[in-house]
Design a protein around this motif. Structure first.
Motif, short mmCIF file in Angstrom:
data_model
loop_
_atom_site.label_atom_id
_atom_site.label_comp_id
_atom_site.label_asym_id
_atom_site.label_seq_id
_atom_site.Cartn_x
_atom_site.Cartn_y
_atom_site.Cartn_z
N PHE A 106 76.28 -9.10 13.98
CA PHE A 106 76.47 -9.46 15.38
C PHE A 106 76.23 -10.97 15.44
O PHE A 106 75.11 -11.42 15.67
CB PHE A 106 75.50 -8.70 16.27
CG PHE A 106 75.55 -7.21 16.04
CD1 PHE A 106 76.74 -6.53 16.20
CD2 PHE A 106 74.42 -6.49 15.69
CE1 PHE A 106 76.81 -5.15 15.99
CE2 PHE A 106 74.48 -5.13 15.48
CZ PHE A 106 75.67 -4.45 15.64
N GLY A 108 76.76 -13.43 17.35
CA GLY A 108 76.25 -14.14 18.52
C GLY A 108 74.84 -13.71 18.91
O GLY A 108 74.27 -14.27 19.84
N LEU A 109 74.31 -12.72 18.23
CA LEU A 109 72.92 -12.32 18.48
C LEU A 109 72.05 -13.01 17.43
O LEU A 109 72.52 -13.35 16.35
CB LEU A 109 72.75 -10.80 18.38
CG LEU A 109 73.68 -9.93 19.21
CD1 LEU A 109 73.19 -8.47 19.19
CD2 LEU A 109 73.80 -10.39 20.64
N THR A 110 70.77 -13.16 17.76
CA THR A 110 69.90 -13.80 16.77
C THR A 110 69.61 -12.81 15.64
O THR A 110 69.86 -11.61 15.76
CB THR A 110 68.57 -14.24 17.38
OG1 THR A 110 67.87 -13.08 17.80
CG2 THR A 110 68.78 -15.16 18.57
N LEU A 112 66.80 -11.75 14.64
CA LEU A 112 65.85 -10.73 15.10
C LEU A 112 66.56 -9.67 15.94
O LEU A 112 66.33 -8.47 15.75
CB LEU A 112 64.73 -11.40 15.92
CG LEU A 112 63.73 -10.44 16.54
CD1 LEU A 112 62.88 -9.79 15.46
CD2 LEU A 112 62.83 -11.17 17.54
N GLU A 113 67.43 -10.11 16.82
CA GLU A 113 68.14 -9.14 17.67
C GLU A 113 68.98 -8.19 16.84
O GLU A 113 69.09 -7.00 17.15
CB GLU A 113 69.02 -9.87 18.68
CG GLU A 113 68.25 -10.49 19.83
CD GLU A 113 69.15 -11.28 20.77
OE1 GLU A 113 69.12 -11.02 21.97
OE2 GLU A 113 69.90 -12.15 20.29
N LEU A 116 66.81 -5.55 15.82
CA LEU A 116 66.40 -4.68 16.91
C LEU A 116 67.51 -3.71 17.30
O LEU A 116 67.26 -2.54 17.60
CB LEU A 116 65.97 -5.51 18.13
CG LEU A 116 64.70 -6.32 17.92
CD1 LEU A 116 64.38 -7.16 19.15
CD2 LEU A 116 63.52 -5.41 17.60
N VAL A 117 68.75 -4.20 17.25
CA VAL A 117 69.87 -3.31 17.55
C VAL A 117 69.88 -2.14 16.56
O VAL A 117 70.17 -1.00 16.92
CB VAL A 117 71.22 -4.07 17.49
CG1 VAL A 117 72.39 -3.10 17.59
CG2 VAL A 117 71.31 -5.10 18.60
N ALA A 118 69.50 -2.43 15.32
CA ALA A 118 69.49 -1.38 14.31
C ALA A 118 68.48 -0.29 14.62
O ALA A 118 68.59 0.83 14.13
CB ALA A 118 69.20 -1.99 12.94
N ILE A 148 59.55 -4.84 16.73
CA ILE A 148 59.55 -6.24 16.31
C ILE A 148 58.77 -6.40 15.00
O ILE A 148 59.17 -7.14 14.10
CB ILE A 148 58.98 -7.14 17.43
CG1 ILE A 148 59.98 -7.15 18.59
CG2 ILE A 148 58.69 -8.54 16.93
CD1 ILE A 148 59.71 -8.14 19.66
N ASP A 165 65.01 -16.65 14.73
CA ASP A 165 65.49 -16.93 16.08
C ASP A 165 66.82 -17.68 16.12
O ASP A 165 67.22 -18.18 17.15
CB ASP A 165 64.41 -17.70 16.86
CG ASP A 165 63.15 -16.87 17.00
OD1 ASP A 165 63.28 -15.64 17.18
OD2 ASP A 165 62.05 -17.42 16.90
N ASP A 166 67.47 -17.75 14.96
CA ASP A 166 68.78 -18.40 14.93
C ASP A 166 69.88 -17.36 15.04
O ASP A 166 69.69 -16.21 14.65
CB ASP A 166 68.95 -19.17 13.61
CG ASP A 166 68.02 -20.37 13.55
OD1 ASP A 166 67.80 -20.97 14.62
OD2 ASP A 166 67.50 -20.67 12.47
N PRO A 167 71.04 -17.78 15.54
CA PRO A 167 72.15 -16.82 15.60
C PRO A 167 72.57 -16.39 14.20
O PRO A 167 72.59 -17.21 13.27
CB PRO A 167 73.27 -17.59 16.30
CG PRO A 167 72.86 -19.00 16.34
CD PRO A 167 71.38 -19.06 16.16
#
Ligand SMILES: Nc1ncnc2c1ncn2[C@@H]1O[C@H](COP(=O)(O)OP(=O)(O)OP(=O)(O)O)[C@@H](O)[C@H]1O
Ligand SMILES: [Mg+2]
Lengths: 288, 300, 462
Positions: A106, A108-110, A112-113, A116-118, A148, A165-167
């Motif tokens: 993804f 455009g998501l960071t 970490l995100e 989290l989606v996973a 987290i 925290d980077d894309p």
């Protein structure tokens, strides 16, 4: 070779029986049977177009096989017939995760995100399917914090903690590959299927990948691995299956496969009657 | 039975017009993957151009032969809309090529709003009636077939033949098809991609102008809002036939024309457009890429 | 017309002249028929025409001279600036945020809450009507609609061209149910939202498997179907005539705004009768609804479902490989977007006191979608700015009476409203293809929250 038997001991995690996949006139996989053992790294190798990715797509439900049976045997003893499940159910219930030959992050998501989606399904449940979470219930907050932490754990393992925290689209190619693996691991799979994880990596990254994969295996996740890089395959896999034109041509330990004349012929692309020649040349050339 | 054939003929006429407009949608979609929302308004501009040319001709040369007048209307309308579409592509779409995918869609919607309101401002909001150009009607038993219907169907058929020839038998068509398949590769192999795309817009506009002229002739009235409903229906036709496919666009156009006239004849006029849209939704649910569209393989 | 790479090239003026003449000729060809000739009906309802050469000349000259100036002066200047910037190495997005930007939302909210009393104290009770209604409520309705659609398009990446259908469902639900059962606005508001969400699910279920532009056309078709049904189902909807006399909203049943009612708001407080109080009340209602929309959207973005929406926009196949049920995820986005549309619709009905299919044409869907994209997909602030600029800007045109002094008494600025709206849409997209706010705020972070540049985010396949 033990294909075709119906009994399944608990140390077999995945059993593919008589799998066939047809695309129009093309038989991409033809009556393939294979097994993967729990706690092992099983490698699936073969020349380009042999049908390796197609096998993965059948296992993970992205393609519905034309024929055949795919059984997944969980640690708990629960069995799943994967060809009957929808793709997302295979990850959700049968606990099989995968990565893609062409990285799919993804972007455009960071970072970490992405992780989290996973953990979506777990978090959905914890948030009472969003309703309790909207009200700010404490148990969801705890679960979110735990998610987290889990992400942090895998970020450290994959050496991505500084980029959290980077894309994802901003990472280097090798880091993207590692992130994809970390993301798959966040679904807590019992079987992890990796499609050419070492493709495009430099030797140093490749080495780090080996360590990461061994670590994953040692934590109890079995691996199924498609790989072209023979050094990776020979180095880390416990068991190798070789495909050519959708059929299995060899199956065994890395050493066994390496010396199988059929495999050598397949890779060097020679006719059957030339195989003998090739082998003798190989022997003369000395062991690699 | 006569009634049925009559409606079939009417549907065929209307379908020809939709088909011509649908080709413009489908070509642009095929070549740059963009829904050119303003295409319906290009069709409307074509109708207005024909109307104005008609007025000028009849006021200067009162006894001008109908065929000549029609030919002049067609040619000038085609020229003018071509200029418009060429400029629009150049100014509003080309700078956004390859960027964010929704951006060209939004500019196209903006262009559609701007064009219809431009005509409203310059030509006034009222409907513009024109006296009938062709009055002859033929009777076969109970079936009536007007000359204008015949003209519409024949002009459409001739244009499709010419068009098919261009796309399949000329270097220009080859460049178009190459650009459609793989724009980067085509450019590397020496295809002037920008020019090819420009020509695609010009061709689409010319066909839309013909359709606009026919529409004017058929209904005898023009309005600045004419771009929307026929435009959406032509787009629907393109999607129904399988967007990106030229035969699909024609087939879709004919189908929609038929659905519309048959539904009005046998069920209710009020719900004819509902029927059109419902059938579109229905077809897409079962055949997600339209009737003649190539099935989309989900590459994993 | 190739890009000018270096400033002050020798042949620049010749080139600019050539391009200017080209543009002039092109404009002549384009405008000759439409501007140069005006068609009109005479008393016998026959079409006549007369030339307008003067106006045509203006068009041609503006195009030619404009192009000449752009090629000869503006473009080199811009290129020079860009070059200087690139040399100095200033990043395109500046990271530092001023006090104003940091507290933008709070400041905006306070300003909005104070807006009606301030306007009333300046223009008087009756004079404030225009400002509260046309500029306040009108813009806020679009803000709410665009924020609702943003869930579908901006977050989940599903292109919905028929959003106005849910707005219509909300409006008609309120109009019909309040008439039939005499239920109040506050009861019907949630019901209208639920009904719209329900329709969102019904329409969404069969079509959400469609990809990309197919989804776009089917949603457009559904929007049109709903409008056509509203027009033709005259027994229930009164067709194009619409439903009038829709009940007004009350202040939670305590005070009413019906002139005859004993608990009329103005009467109860001994104020002079004026419709302004109702408008001010409505202003606060829609403001509250907007805040609710924003709050829910912001909360949802940080929840698993919201992250799944954004993940879906980025890569659907990867979502499925992570065990996410994409159909359910899409449906919830569709339903929640529809629900906000339904809320806005029932508010609209209560405000107008009248609903008709006229208000729910495709153009409305297009305008709402345009606001979402112009604002920057996913960004609530950007979308609010876009709504203010686009809707407020066109409303402003209505006010430009002074233009009559320049262009003569026949000049009606309103006529140019949508023309300018369309042109503005094009212009904004050309200059800012990713909208006013192109970056996205991450929903979680380990060390620091860094905005994600728009160049990484995807726009979904729908
Ligand atoms: N969706 C599809 N439709 C049609 N043919 C397909 C599809 N997917 C794969 N194939 C074909 O099946 C064959 C096997 O492809 P597959 O991708 O499984 O090979 P692979 O072993 O992964 O090769 P590589 O090493 O290049 O990744 C190829 O001939 C391919 O073209
Ligand atoms: Mg492969």
């Amino acid at each position: 070779m033990a294909s075709g038997t119906t009994t399944m001991s608990n140390d077999t995690i995945l059993k593919v029986e008589h799998l066939s996949m047809r695309f129009g006139g093309l038989m991409a996989i033809n009556d393939l049977s294979l097994e993967a053992k729990r706690g092992e790294i099983t490698a699936l190798i073969g020349p380009n177009g042999a049908g390796k990715t197609t096998v993965f797509n059948c296992i993970t439900g992205f393609y519905k096989p034309t024929m055949g049976m795919i059984t997944l045997n969980q640690k708990s003893g629960k069995q799943f017939l994967l060809e009957r499940l929808a793709d997302f159910e295979i990850t959700k219930h049968a606990k099989v995760a995968r990565t893609f030959q062409n990285i799919r992050l993804f972007s455009g998501l960071t970072v970490l995100e992405n992780l989290l989606v996973a953990q979506h399904n777990k978090l959905m449940k914890a948030s009472g399917y969003t309703i309790l979470g909207l009200l700010g219930v404490g148990s969801y907050k705890r679960e979110a914090a735990a998610a987290i932490e889990k992400a942090r754990y895998w970020l450290e393992k994959a050496d991505l903690i500084d980029r959290a925290d980077d894309p994802a689209g901003d990472l280097s190619y090798g880091a993207q590959r590692r992130l994809e693996i970390a993301r798959a691991m966040c679904t807590e799979p019992e079987l992890l299927c990796l499609d050419e994880p070492a493709a495009g990596l430099n030797p140093k990254e490749s080495l780090a990948l080996n360590t990461l994969l061994r670590g994953i295996r040692d934590e109890g996740t079995s691996l199924l691995l498609i790989e072209h890089d023979m050094s990776v395959v020979m180095e880390i896999s416990d068991h190798v299956v070789v495909l050519e034109y959708g059929q299995k041509i060899s199956d065994g330990t890395p050493d066994h496969v390496k010396n199988d004349p059929k495999v050598i012929a397949a890779y060097l692309g020679v006719e059957d009657d030339e195989v003998e020649e090739v082998i003798s040349e190989e022997l003369e050339g000395g062991a690699r | 039975m006569e009634y049925f054939i009559q409606q079939l003929l009417n549907g065929l006429t209307l379908g020809s017009i939709y088909g011509l407009v649908a080709i413009g949608y489908t070509m642009v979609y095929g070549i740059i993957g963009m829904i050119n929302f303003a295409h319906g308004d290009i069709f409307m501009l074509g109708g207005f151009a024909a109307l104005i040319v008609f007025l000028i001709l009849t006021s200067f040369f009162a006894g001008i032969p109908v065929a000549l007048a029609l030919l002049l209307m067609l040619i000038i309308a085609m020229l003018v809309t071509s200029l418009w579409n060429w400029t629009i592509e150049r100014v509003a779409y080309r700078p956004l090529r390859g960027s964010f995918r929704l951006a060209p869609l939004i500019t196209a919607i903006g262009m559609s709003i701007a064009l219809s309101n431009f005509i409203q401002v310059t030509q006034g909001p009222r409907n513009k009636p024109v006296p009938p150009l062709i009055n002859d009607v033929y009777h076969f038993g109970d079936i009536t077939f007007s000359l204008k219907q015949l003209v519409i169907v024949i002009v459409t058929a001739v244009l499709l033949a010419v068009f098919w020839y261009i796309v399949h038998r000329t270097p220009l068509g080859r460049a178009q098809r190459a650009t459609e398949q793989d724009r980067k590769m085509a450019a590397l192999l020496g295809v002037d991609v920008d020019r090819t795309i420009s020509i695609t817009f010009v061709m689409g506009a010319a066909l839309a102008a013909v359709a606009g002229t026919m529409y004017l002739m058929y209904y005898g009235v023009a309005s600045f809002t004419d771009g929307f409903t026929p435009g959406v229906k032509a787009f629907t036709a393109a999607v129904l036939g399988g967007i990106g496919s030229l035969p699909g666009a024609v087939l879709g156009g004919l189908l929609i024309g038929l659905i519309e006239s048959l539904w009005s004849a046998y069920f209710s006029i009020a719900y004819k457009d509902v029927a059109t849209f419902a059938i579109l939704a229905f077809v897409l649910i079962f055949k997600p890429t339209g009737i003649l569209g190539r099935p989309e393989v989900e590459k994993v | 017309m190739t890009e000018q790479n270096f400033p002050a090239t020798p042949g620049l003026m010749a080139k600019a002249l050539k391009e200017g003449i080209f543009a002039g000729v092109l404009a002549l060809g384009m405008f000759l028929l439409y501007v140069g000739i005006k068609t009109d009906q005479n008393i016998n309802n026959e079409l006549i025409w007369y030339p307008r050469w003067g106006l045509l000349a203006i068009f041609v000259l503006v195009a030619g001279i404009g192009r000449f100036l752009i090629v000869g002066f503006v473009a080199p200047h811009i290129n020079q600036r860009r070059l200087a910037k690139a040399k100095a190495g200033i990043p395109e997005v500046s990271e530092d945020k001023g006090f104003f930007r940091k507290h933008f939302l709070k400041i905006a909210l306070v300003a909005l809450v104070l807006y009606p009393p301030v306007v009333m104290s300046i223009y008087g009770t009756q004079g404030s009507l225009k400002f509260v209604d046309n500029f306040g409520i009108q813009i806020l309705i679009y803000v709410m609609l665009a924020w609702g659609l943003n869930v579908v398009v901006g977050l989940a990446g599903l292109l919905d061209l028929g959003y106005v259908a849910f707005y219509a469902v909300g409006a008609y639900s309120y109009a019909l149910l309040s008439d039939l059962f005499g239920l109040s606005f506050w009861v019907l508001l949630p019901i209208a939202g639920i009904l719209a969400a329900f329709w969102g699910i019904i329409l969404g279920f069969p079509v959400l498997r469609l990809r990309g532009d197919y989804l776009a056309i089917v949603t457009l078709a559904f929007g049109e179907i709903i409008r056509l049904v509203l027009i033709n189902w005259t027994d229930v909807t009164h067709g194009t005539a619409g439903i009038s006399g829709v009940a007004k909203a009350s202040i939670f049943g305590i005070w009413s705004f019906d002139v005859g009612a004993s608990n009329n708001f103005a009467k109860s407080f001994g104020l002079p009768m004026s419709s302004a109080y109702y408008k001010i009340f409505l202003f606060y209602v829609i403001l509250a609804l907007c805040m609710l929309t924003a709050y829910v959207t912001l909360r949802l973005r940080r929840m698993p479902i919201g992250r799944a929406w954004e993940a879906l926009r980025e890569d659907e196949i990867a979502c499925r490989s992570l065990g996410i049920n994409t159909v359910m995820t899409k449906l919830t986005a569709f339903a929640i977007g529809a629900m906000f549309g339904g809320f806005a619709g029932s508010f609209f009905a209560a405000r107008q006191g009248f609903v008709s299919p006229e208000s729910f044409v495709f153009l409305e869907s297009a305008v709402i979608l345009a606001i979402v994209v112009l604002g920057g997909m996913g960004s609530l602030t950007g979308i609010a700015i876009a709504a203010i600029a686009m809707v407020g800007g066109t409303e402003l045109l209505r006010e430009m009476e002074f233009l009559k002094l320049i262009f003569g008494p026949d000049f009606t600025p309103e006529l140019y409203r949508m023309l300018l709206f369309g042109l503005a849409m094009i212009a904004v997209m050309l200059f800012k293809p990713r909208g006013f706010v192109g970056s996205r705020e991450p929903t979680a972070f380990l060390k620091e929250r860094k905005a994600v540049s728009g160049s990484f985010t995807k726009e979904g396949h729908g």
